[in-house]
Design an enzyme around this catalytic site. Structure first.
Site, PDB file in Angstrom:
ATOM      1  N   LYS A 179       0.876  -1.184   0.000  1.00 18.78           N
ATOM      2  CA  LYS A 179       0.000   0.000   0.000  1.00 18.78           C
ATOM      3  C   LYS A 179       0.906   1.224   0.000  1.00 18.78           C
ATOM      4  CE  LYS A 179      -3.873   0.432   2.180  1.00 18.78           C
ATOM      5  NZ  LYS A 179      -4.888   0.483   1.109  1.00 18.78           N
ATOM      6  N   ALA A 180       1.465   1.484  -1.156  1.00 12.35           N
ATOM      7  CA  ALA A 180       2.429   2.574  -1.299  1.00 12.35           C
ATOM      8  C   ALA A 180       1.747   3.851  -1.729  1.00 12.35           C
ATOM      9  CB  ALA A 180       3.506   2.196  -2.315  1.00 12.35           C
TER      10      ALA A 180
END
Length: 306
Positions: free
Chosen positions: A159-160
């Site tokens: 989850k960048a």
């Protein structure tokens, strides 16, 4: 949507006043999106505020940091305690929770390794992401012209912050076209997910969602919904989908921490099923809300009481 301020943010190991949680304008993450985050929710229950699937969220947070070569000086237990501490300090019974790890001020350039690793946990009151009406009546979605980021370009399980530019472009396009949300396809034309939600269809009583191998996030809400669907006796499958299968599905719905469980009533202007919120979608939505509010004895282990 505006963020309502509260009293404190947890920053690098201590609580600081909301307005004092600041970074330098040359922070690496501002220039190269070198960060990862989680989206978590705390809900009101008869036993007090409880964070939904906190351990699973913070383990994914650690995994994201690892895949981005960011070493955190905190254990899984430390991170869970930081979340609880932040919710408690702000005296919130129900809130959204945003842990964020990022490369801070200290170096510039695409190589992030010389920049220090920093972390915050912020909380604030936040209603359903797509709105209360969406929960009850469903939303209209459109297939985006933007494709899902390739699994060999960026790991879909991270989850960048960088990867959500892709989601942002798709969502803006959808809203400009009059839809509530976008659906992204991968480069092979398979259905992936919404800009911030996993996707399900219902066909002949089976609940179907695209597999992780097609480039979707292994969502924690997705996993919860799959478990609840199995509890209810439904056949739950992970299968690749093409866009025409959305149009011809009996029902469609989306899931995510922010969005929760939202029925989809149309795609590209084509009514799905009856063109209204589907009965199975609403059944699973009700089961989900029972869990998060501590009303399902079978899944009390999903709640971390503050």
């Amino acid at each position: 949507m505006p963020i309502p301020s509260v009293d404190y943010i947890w920053q690098d190991g201590e609580l600081v006043a909301w307005e004092e949680a600041q970074v330098h304008v040359l922070t690496h993450a501002l220039h190269y999106a070198s960060g990862a985050f989680e989206g978590v929710r705390c809900y009101r229950t008869p036993q007090g505020p409880a964070v939904f699937r906190l351990v699973e969220h913070m383990q994914r947070f650690l995994n994201s940091a690892k895949l981005l070569y960011m070493e955190l000086p905190y254990s899984l237990e430390d991170l869970c305690e930081a979340v609880k501490q932040t919710v408690s300090a702000n005296k919130l019974e129900q809130c959204y929770i945003r842990p964020l790890v990022f490369r801070g001020y200290g170096s510039m350039g695409v190589d992030p390794l010389e920049a220090p690793v920093q972390m915050i946990v912020a909380v604030w009151p936040w209603d359903s992401y797509l709105g209360e009406e969406a929960l009850a009546s469903g939303v209209d979605v459109g297939i985006s012209s933007w494709r899902q980021r390739s699994v060999n370009a960026f790991p879909p399980q991270v989850k960048a912050t960088a990867s959500y530019l892709n989601s942002g472009l798709a969502h803006i396009e959808a809203v400009r076209h009059g839809y509530n949300e976008a659906i992204l396809l991968n480069e092979d034309g398979k259905v992936c997910e919404g800009s911030g939600e996993n996707l399900f269809v219902v066909r002949e009583g089976a609940v179907i969602t695209p597999p992780v191998s097609d480039g979707v996030l292994a969502g924690i809400t997705r996993d919860s919904v799959m478990t609840l669907a199995r509890d209810a006796g439904y056949d739950v499958r992970e299968e690749s989908l093409v866009r025409s299968q959305l149009y011809t599905a009996d029902e469609c719905f989306m899931s995510g921490t922010a969005a929760e469980v939202v029925p989809v009533r149309s795609c590209d202007g084509i009514s799905i099923g009856s063109g209204k919120a589907g009965l199975i979608a609403l059944e699973l939505q009700k089961a989900y809300f029972a869990c998060v509010h501590g009303e399902n004895a079978q899944h009390t282990d999903w709640l971390a009481y503050v």
